[in-house]
Enzyme design. Structure first.
Site, PDB file in Angstrom:
ATOM      1  N   LYS A 145       0.833  -1.217   0.000  1.00  0.00           N
ATOM      2  CA  LYS A 145       0.000   0.000   0.000  1.00  0.00           C
ATOM      3  C   LYS A 145       0.866   1.264   0.000  1.00  0.00           C
ATOM      4  O   LYS A 145       1.799   1.360  -0.774  1.00  0.00           O
ATOM      5  CB  LYS A 145      -0.978  -0.042   1.179  1.00  0.00           C
ATOM      6  CG  LYS A 145      -1.939  -1.205   1.085  1.00  0.00           C
ATOM      7  CD  LYS A 145      -2.837  -1.329   2.277  1.00  0.00           C
ATOM      8  CE  LYS A 145      -2.119  -1.925   3.467  1.00  0.00           C
ATOM      9  NZ  LYS A 145      -2.992  -2.333   4.551  1.00  0.00           N
ATOM     10  N   ASP A 181      -5.290  -7.288   9.581  1.00  0.00           N
ATOM     11  CA  ASP A 181      -6.648  -6.730   9.672  1.00  0.00           C
ATOM     12  C   ASP A 181      -7.716  -7.724   9.194  1.00  0.00           C
ATOM     13  O   ASP A 181      -8.856  -7.694   9.666  1.00  0.00           O
ATOM     14  CB  ASP A 181      -6.777  -5.386   8.933  1.00  0.00           C
ATOM     15  CG  ASP A 181      -6.231  -5.414   7.522  1.00  0.00           C
ATOM     16  OD1 ASP A 181      -5.631  -6.433   7.118  1.00  0.00           O
ATOM     17  OD2 ASP A 181      -6.392  -4.409   6.797  1.00  0.00           O
TER      18      ASP A 181
HETATM   19  C1  GLC Z   1      -2.419  -5.159   1.919  1.00  0.00           C
HETATM   20  C2  GLC Z   1      -1.591  -5.858   3.001  1.00  0.00           C
HETATM   21  C3  GLC Z   1      -2.432  -6.859   3.758  1.00  0.00           C
HETATM   22  C4  GLC Z   1      -3.689  -6.198   4.284  1.00  0.00           C
HETATM   23  C5  GLC Z   1      -4.436  -5.514   3.142  1.00  0.00           C
HETATM   24  C6  GLC Z   1      -5.680  -4.780   3.602  1.00  0.00           C
HETATM   25  O1  GLC Z   1      -2.763  -6.088   0.957  1.00  0.00           O
HETATM   26  O2  GLC Z   1      -0.479  -6.495   2.404  1.00  0.00           O
HETATM   27  O3  GLC Z   1      -1.707  -7.430   4.824  1.00  0.00           O
HETATM   28  O4  GLC Z   1      -4.503  -7.145   4.890  1.00  0.00           O
HETATM   29  O5  GLC Z   1      -3.592  -4.597   2.486  1.00  0.00           O
HETATM   30  O6  GLC Z   1      -5.377  -3.776   4.518  1.00  0.00           O
END
Ligand code: GLC
Length: 456
Positions: A145, A181
């Site tokens: 991200k 998450d």
């Molecule tokens: C990205 C992260 C992952 C997380 C997702 C949603 O893909 O790598 O760990 O769960 O974002 O926040």
């Protein structure tokens, strides 16, 4: 960008193969979808209680929460939270800066709650791919991200945070569990619906976790029971397996990103890039004279000028076209009514593609669950969170409909996580804390827990 059901079934099958590669001992190291064991084995059964802190880092906000879990039937969980800024220089700075910042915010929160003299157990929702060998250790595999912080990849984030807290010396904290998450969301929803065995995020990033049979997880000892696996499906396609579906716009987004070549599925489906995908399409159409009588303004050419929240606003059924006109007017392109209708259509195509892609990968997980259980019809609950899913006016409906079409032999309940993933992190912490009293934390990894409900 518009996929037939045949293509969606094909994506579902490709993703299922990825899941299997990620779980296998010989294929895991080269697998793109990492399938990370979380060491979470079951959902809370309601017997947990206590006073906990939860940190939530990696979503659209950095939040700190105090979660009180009681046996009160009416309101078993009480939460108070504060949102803290994570400035650009911190998410692109050094690990020391980041964890000093987190420790400072935690100190501030404890001060405001007047609990600085207490050593409360802390659950840490850290929304990035982490390799775990136990609950309270999480080695960051790679940033995703908007984050790119130096000196953290390959390190245990619990150690880094503990170090930052110790350095301050003005309070103590006991970090008992790190959860993704997706896992936090599954746990939060699992508190209300014991059937919940999948957690999904469709927000800035996208990802899913689900309960896998331990006998299929080669990387973890034991064959009895189940464990939550963080799939990290955002990386689907990083080995080229989605090349036939990626467009010139997806490639351009990737080239200009913090991590080119990585998280290719996420870049097609998550909220972080939705607005930008629309903008790139509009630029191309304008250049070809198909929009705005060919007018191209510096604003239209500026990265980030169309945001995901704009896509959501434009797709609202009643005031969508008015919003569209406002947004395009701000870009200086003087849109006609036909332009607004066309732009609304572009937004629908881009956001519908996202819902379709996620329906296909979720379909892969659901068919796997069904096969694992050996049932003719799957009955399950999927916990979901994330700004894209929550804020977009049509997204949820389209996703649910497509999933039900792709996995017809199922009854899927989609449960929106009203209180976020941090509540789930507190739940994991609650159990870890209770068990730490009795025996070591690793007990969480054994199947013999009586006070936890193991998923059927
Ligand atoms: C990205 C992260 C992952 C997380 C997702 C949603 O893909 O790598 O760990 O769960 O974002 O926040």
């Amino acid at each position: 960008m518009r996929f037939s059901d045949e293509t969606l079934h094909d994506i579902k099958c490709r993703f299922r193969r990825e899941l299997e590669n990620g779980l296998g001992r010989d294929t895991n190291t080269t697998a793109t979808v990492k399938m990370l064991p979380t060491f979470v084995r079951s959902i809370p059964d309601g017997s947990e209680k206590g006073d906990f802190l939860a940190l939530d880092l990696g979503g659209s906000n950095f939040r700190i929460l105090r979660v009180k879990v009681t046996q009160d039937k009416k309101q078993p969980v009480q939460m108070e939270s504060l949102v803290y800024e994570t400035p650009e220089d911190i998410i692109h700075g050094s690990g020391t800066q980041l964890f000093d910042h987190v420790a400072e915010c935690l100190g501030d929160f404890m001060e405001k709650q007047k609990i600085k003299d207490k050593k409360l157990p802390v659950g840490f929702t850290f929304s990035f791919p982490c390799a775990q060998t136990k609950l309270d250790e999480a080695v960051l595999v790679t940033w995703t991200k908007k984050f790119k912080v130096s000196g953290v990849e390959g390190m245990d984030v619990v150690k880094l945070l503990n170090k930052a807290i110790k350095k301050r010396g003005d309070y103590e904290a006991d970090i008992m569990a790190v959860v993704n998450d997706t896992t936090g969301t599954m746990m939060t929803c699992g508190f209300d619906d014991q059937r919940c065995e999948v957690g999904i995020i469709i927000g800035t990033g996208t990802n899913a976790c689900y309960m896998e049979e331990l006998r299929h997880i080669d990387l973890v000892e034991g064959d009895e029971g189940r464990m939550c696996i963080n799939t990290e499906w955002g990386a689907f396609g990083d080995d080229g397996s989605l090349e036939d579906l990626r467009t010139e716009f997806d490639r351009e987004i990737d080239r200009g990103s913090l991590n080119p070549g990585k998280q290719l599925f996420e870049k097609m489906a998550s909220g972080m890039f939705m607005g930008e995908l629309v903008r790139l399409i509009l630029v191309k159409m304008a250049k070809e004279g198909l929009l705005f009588e060919g007018r191209i303004t510096p604003e239209l050419l500026t990265k980030g000028k169309i945001e995901t929240k704009h896509v959501s606003a434009i797709e609202k059924s009643k005031e969508g076209l008015t919003k569209c006109k406002e947004i395009l007017t701000r870009l200086g392109v003087e849109p006609s009514q036909e332009d607004c209708v066309a732009v609304q259509h572009v937004c629908t195509i881009v956001s519908f593609r996202s819902a379709n892609l996620i329906a296909a990968t979720l379909g892969g997980i659901l068919t796997r669950l069904k096969d694992n259980k050996g049932v003719a019809r799957l009955r399950t609950t999927v916990g979901i969170d994330g700004s894209m899913y929550k804020m977009h006016p049509q997204y949820a409906r389209r996703l649910h409909k497509t999933v039900r079409r792709l996995v017809p032999d199922s009854d899927v309940r989609f449960l929106l996580s009203e209180s976020g993933s941090a509540k789930g992190a507190a739940m994991v912490t609650a159990v870890a804390y209770r068990l730490a009293d009795q025996t070591s934390l690793t007990t969480l990894c054994t199947a013999s827990l009586t006070s936890w409900t193991t998923w059927a």
